[in-house]
Design an enzyme around this catalytic site. Structure first.
Site: not given
Ligand code: ADE
Length: 222
Positions: A86, A113, A151, A166
């Site tokens: 993330p 974590e 794709r 798309d």
């Molecule tokens: N791992 C946990 N959350 C994630 C996200 N939003 N994007 C990529 N990998 C992740």
């Protein structure tokens, strides 16, 4: 192209890769998609892949050794090593298009974590996020990226035009689609789509795409 997904949860990926478009791409020989368990490269009696963080704190951190061993056994000079996290750069259609030109992606999935920083500093080419929310597991994110990339490979979609039309590919969200029946409950298909007037249909679709983009994604209109 080839995509290798490295995860502690290979089963999570196997089903998705064996269905629909990703299955078809492999059957047609257009993509080789493989999932590997990072634990297969762990050593010692307990095949440990994670440990407690230096400096203290909650949760576990994925260890360097099995991840370096896994990536080093799979990569070639042409590979791009991408960490799903993330905290990464936001994934977008242009990134999917760029990846679809690459010969080999290694998608490394974080868990717990986090992952030892030395993996990010010395092994990974880039960090990628699929959105501003936290999943328990990068494997789901890796599947999202794999699907979006596969794709776009030439020959994967039956109709080559459909990827070019798309959402996002022309900077707008997609226009509305209708199929039979002409009237469902009291809702009918817009007349213009029955007119056979191609220019009028194209103009209507562009207008609807603009309205949808304005409503759902005004940021795309700048
Ligand atoms: N791992 C946990 N959350 C994630 C996200 N939003 N994007 C990529 N990998 C992740």
């Amino acid at each position: 192209m080839r995509i290798d997904i490295l995860t502690l949860f290979p089963k999570l990926c196997e089903g998705a890769l064996a269905e629909s478009m990703m299955k078809r791409a492999q059957e047609k020989g257009l993509a080789t998609l493989r999932v590997h368990n990072i634990r297969d490269w762990a050593t010692g009696k307990h095949l440990v892949a994670d440990d407690t963080p230096y400096g203290g704190g909650q949760g576990m951190v994925m260890k360097c050794e099995p991840i370096f061993a896994a990536v080093e056994s799979l990569r070639t000079p042409e590979s791009r090593v991408v960490l799903m996290t993330p905290a990464g750069r936001p994934f977008r259609q242009e990134i999917a298009a760029g990846y679809s030109q690459a010969p080999h992606l290694i998608l490394l999935c974080g868990h717990y974590e986090g992952i030892d920083q030395r993996v990010i500093d010395h092994l990974v080419d880039e960090e990628l996020s699929i959105g501003d929310y936290v999943l328990t597991n990068g494997a789901i994110a890796a599947l999202v990226v794999t699907d979006a990339v596969v794709r776009l490979l030439p020959g994967v979609l039956g109709d080559e035009a459909s990827a070019a039309e798309d959402s996002f590919s022309q900077g707008l969200l997609e226009y509305p689609h209708y199929t039979r029946p002409l009237t469902f409950r009291e809702w009918t298909v817009p007349d213009v789509l029955l007119s056979g007037h191609h220019a009028a249909i194209a103009q209507w679709r562009r207008q609807k795409a603009l309205e949808k983009t304005q409503k759902n994604r005004p940021d795309l209109l700048g």
